[in-house]
Design a protein around this motif. Structure first.
Motif, PDB file in Angstrom:
ATOM      1  N   ALA A  41      11.406  13.632   1.377  1.00  0.00           N
ATOM      2  CA  ALA A  41      10.196  13.742   0.567  1.00  0.00           C
ATOM      3  C   ALA A  41       8.981  13.460   1.440  1.00  0.00           C
ATOM      4  N   PRO A  42       7.903  14.211   1.263  1.00  0.00           N
ATOM      5  CA  PRO A  42       6.716  13.999   2.101  1.00  0.00           C
ATOM      6  C   PRO A  42       5.997  12.712   1.727  1.00  0.00           C
ATOM      7  N   SER A  43       5.328  12.130   2.692  1.00  0.00           N
ATOM      8  CA  SER A  43       4.494  10.964   2.418  1.00  0.00           C
ATOM      9  C   SER A  43       3.277  11.383   1.602  1.00  0.00           C
ATOM     10  N   GLU A  44       2.903  10.538   0.643  1.00  0.00           N
ATOM     11  CA  GLU A  44       1.723  10.793  -0.173  1.00  0.00           C
ATOM     12  C   GLU A  44       0.560   9.884   0.220  1.00  0.00           C
ATOM     13  N   LEU A  45       0.751   9.099   1.285  1.00  0.00           N
ATOM     14  CA  LEU A  45      -0.283   8.158   1.702  1.00  0.00           C
ATOM     15  C   LEU A  45      -1.503   8.913   2.202  1.00  0.00           C
ATOM     16  N   ALA A  46      -2.667   8.574   1.668  1.00  0.00           N
ATOM     17  CA  ALA A  46      -3.881   9.319   1.993  1.00  0.00           C
ATOM     18  C   ALA A  46      -4.952   8.454   2.633  1.00  0.00           C
ATOM     19  N   ASN A  47      -4.664   7.192   2.925  1.00  0.00           N
ATOM     20  CA  ASN A  47      -5.679   6.323   3.546  1.00  0.00           C
ATOM     21  C   ASN A  47      -5.003   5.364   4.515  1.00  0.00           C
ATOM     22  N   TRP A  48      -5.803   4.867   5.438  1.00  0.00           N
ATOM     23  CA  TRP A  48      -5.353   3.863   6.420  1.00  0.00           C
ATOM     24  C   TRP A  48      -6.560   3.027   6.813  1.00  0.00           C
ATOM     25  N   PRO A  49      -6.447   1.730   6.974  1.00  0.00           N
ATOM     26  CA  PRO A  49      -5.228   0.939   6.803  1.00  0.00           C
ATOM     27  C   PRO A  49      -4.869   0.747   5.339  1.00  0.00           C
ATOM     28  N   VAL A  50      -3.634   0.327   5.114  1.00  0.00           N
ATOM     29  CA  VAL A  50      -3.195   0.084   3.749  1.00  0.00           C
ATOM     30  C   VAL A  50      -3.134  -1.406   3.420  1.00  0.00           C
ATOM     31  N   GLN A  51      -3.079  -2.260   4.420  1.00  0.00           N
ATOM     32  CA  GLN A  51      -3.067  -3.694   4.166  1.00  0.00           C
ATOM     33  C   GLN A  51      -4.431  -4.134   3.625  1.00  0.00           C
ATOM     34  N   ILE A  52      -4.439  -4.873   2.526  1.00  0.00           N
ATOM     35  CA  ILE A  52      -5.705  -5.364   1.970  1.00  0.00           C
ATOM     36  C   ILE A  52      -6.468  -6.140   3.038  1.00  0.00           C
ATOM     37  N   LYS A  53      -5.746  -6.914   3.811  1.00  0.00           N
ATOM     38  CA  LYS A  53      -6.375  -7.759   4.835  1.00  0.00           C
ATOM     39  C   LYS A  53      -7.160  -6.930   5.853  1.00  0.00           C
ATOM     40  N   LEU A  54      -6.695  -5.724   6.136  1.00  0.00           N
ATOM     41  CA  LEU A  54      -7.320  -4.898   7.164  1.00  0.00           C
ATOM     42  C   LEU A  54      -8.296  -3.872   6.610  1.00  0.00           C
ATOM     43  N   ALA A  55      -8.243  -3.615   5.324  1.00  0.00           N
ATOM     44  CA  ALA A  55      -9.061  -2.555   4.739  1.00  0.00           C
ATOM     45  C   ALA A  55     -10.541  -2.919   4.777  1.00  0.00           C
ATOM     46  N   PRO A  56     -11.413  -1.955   5.094  1.00  0.00           N
ATOM     47  CA  PRO A  56     -12.849  -2.218   5.012  1.00  0.00           C
ATOM     48  C   PRO A  56     -13.279  -2.306   3.556  1.00  0.00           C
ATOM     49  N   VAL A  57     -14.381  -2.997   3.305  1.00  0.00           N
ATOM     50  CA  VAL A  57     -14.882  -3.072   1.936  1.00  0.00           C
ATOM     51  C   VAL A  57     -15.451  -1.735   1.504  1.00  0.00           C
ATOM     52  N   GLN A  58     -16.056  -1.027   2.443  1.00  0.00           N
ATOM     53  CA  GLN A  58     -16.617   0.278   2.132  1.00  0.00           C
ATOM     54  C   GLN A  58     -16.022   1.315   3.063  1.00  0.00           C
ATOM     55  N   ALA A  59     -15.526   2.398   2.489  1.00  0.00           N
ATOM     56  CA  ALA A  59     -14.986   3.521   3.250  1.00  0.00           C
ATOM     57  C   ALA A  59     -15.163   4.763   2.392  1.00  0.00           C
ATOM     58  N   PRO A  60     -15.331   5.927   3.002  1.00  0.00           N
ATOM     59  CA  PRO A  60     -15.548   7.149   2.223  1.00  0.00           C
ATOM     60  C   PRO A  60     -14.458   7.426   1.197  1.00  0.00           C
ATOM     61  N   TYR A  61     -13.205   7.059   1.516  1.00  0.00           N
ATOM     62  CA  TYR A  61     -12.128   7.401   0.589  1.00  0.00           C
ATOM     63  C   TYR A  61     -12.133   6.555  -0.686  1.00  0.00           C
ATOM     64  N   PHE A  62     -12.940   5.491  -0.745  1.00  0.00           N
ATOM     65  CA  PHE A  62     -13.033   4.706  -1.978  1.00  0.00           C
ATOM     66  C   PHE A  62     -13.929   5.377  -3.027  1.00  0.00           C
ATOM     67  N   GLN A  63     -14.778   6.319  -2.608  1.00  0.00           N
ATOM     68  CA  GLN A  63     -15.691   6.943  -3.546  1.00  0.00           C
ATOM     69  C   GLN A  63     -14.929   7.899  -4.473  1.00  0.00           C
ATOM     70  N   GLY A  64     -15.013   7.633  -5.773  1.00  0.00           N
ATOM     71  CA  GLY A  64     -14.292   8.444  -6.749  1.00  0.00           C
ATOM     72  C   GLY A  64     -12.798   8.218  -6.727  1.00  0.00           C
ATOM     73  N   ALA A  65     -12.356   7.080  -6.184  1.00  0.00           N
ATOM     74  CA  ALA A  65     -10.927   6.844  -5.981  1.00  0.00           C
ATOM     75  C   ALA A  65     -10.256   6.255  -7.213  1.00  0.00           C
ATOM     76  N   ASP A  66      -9.020   6.629  -7.409  1.00  0.00           N
ATOM     77  CA  ASP A  66      -8.110   5.905  -8.288  1.00  0.00           C
ATOM     78  C   ASP A  66      -7.383   4.916  -7.383  1.00  0.00           C
ATOM     79  N   LEU A  67      -7.631   3.633  -7.586  1.00  0.00           N
ATOM     80  CA  LEU A  67      -7.168   2.605  -6.658  1.00  0.00           C
ATOM     81  C   LEU A  67      -5.816   2.058  -7.087  1.00  0.00           C
ATOM     82  N   LEU A  68      -4.893   1.992  -6.135  1.00  0.00           N
ATOM     83  CA  LEU A  68      -3.581   1.370  -6.338  1.00  0.00           C
ATOM     84  C   LEU A  68      -3.514   0.107  -5.507  1.00  0.00           C
ATOM     85  N   VAL A  69      -3.334  -1.038  -6.154  1.00  0.00           N
ATOM     86  CA  VAL A  69      -3.113  -2.309  -5.463  1.00  0.00           C
ATOM     87  C   VAL A  69      -1.649  -2.673  -5.688  1.00  0.00           C
ATOM     88  N   ALA A  70      -0.871  -2.664  -4.614  1.00  0.00           N
ATOM     89  CA  ALA A  70       0.582  -2.776  -4.740  1.00  0.00           C
ATOM     90  C   ALA A  70       1.123  -3.963  -3.961  1.00  0.00           C
TER      91      ALA A  70
END
Length: 236
Positions: free
Chosen positions: A115-144
């Motif tokens: 099955a293909p990966s559906e991951l569309a952003n990096w980094p995925v770790q909350i600790k490493l993620a920036p507070v602002q990034a283009p992919y957050f605009q209009g995003a459906d956010l998954l916190v897992a």
């Protein structure tokens, strides 16, 4: 000797401590409320701490510095590990108790493409993620919770697809992500929030952080919590 080490901008640093956690060598510590490079000889100059800093306060410089001392780093790691092996008094956390998972035998199926990966952003770790990034605009956010993808076989197709995914563990990361998640939700046009967690009690910490972040952000968006059993079922 002249070599590459990190430099911390005290004016930008807010003392969150994320860089200290990201530095596997122990070269960074929080001193008087600010991150500081406390051991030149523990800094390997590779910069694992750079993407961890949400304030962009860390950069590389070339200057006179003690040579990287791998042996001293390993000795320090050993001392710290020995101090952390003591479990909590009174027994074991129920969330870390070992269990075997049994499933009914499935009929043999012909080999297919993975099955293909559906991951569309990096980094995925909350600790490493920036507070602002283009992919957050209009995003459906998954916190897992990071165990979910290993428990539920269709996690990519059923949960990551079409979402921006951030993962973490409230028990092992040792970080309160409420402020970071609040910043992400408040600073961006996040459209919805899905929180996935395991049934074990310690996973409730991540759920609490995410829901508290949503409340603190002042946003009113659709949200949902999905809980998985240890054998990979979605619990009602």
């Amino acid at each position: 000797m002249i070599r590459q080490v990190i430099e911390i901008n005290e004016e930008r640093c807010n003392g969150c401590g994320i860089c200290a956690d990201a530095c596997h060598e122990g070269a960074i510590a929080i001193v008087n409320g600010k991150a500081a490079l406390v051991r030149d000889d523990f800094c390997d100059g590779l910069g694992d701490c750079l993407p961890a800093c949400p304030q962009g306060a860390i950069s590389f410089v070339e200057r006179e510095a003690a040579a990287y001392d791998a042996a001293a780093v390993e000795q320090s790691r050993g001392s710290n590990a020995a101090g952390s092996l003591r479990g909590p008094a009174g027994g074991q956390c129920p969330g870390s108790a070992s269990r075997s998972i049994s499933r009914p035998a499935a009929a043999a199926a012909p080999a297919t493409a993975p099955a293909p990966s559906e991951l569309a952003n990096w980094p995925v770790q909350i600790k490493l993620a920036p507070v602002q990034a283009p992919y957050f605009q209009g995003a459906d956010l998954l916190v897992a919770a990071d165990c979910c993808a290993y428990s539920y076989g269709g996690f990519h197709a059923d949960f990551i697809r079409g979402k921006v995914c951030l993962i973490g563990c409230s028990k092992l990361d040792g970080v309160d992500y409420t402020e970071k998640l609040t910043g992400i939700i408040a600073s961006n046009d996040v459209r919805s929030l899905v929180i996935t967690r395991m049934e074990v009690p310690c996973c409730g910490g991540l759920e609490h952080m995410a829901l508290e972040a949503l409340r603190t952000s002042g946003k009113h968006i659709p949200w949902q919590v999905v809980t998985f059993s240890l054998d990979g079922r979605i619990l009602p």
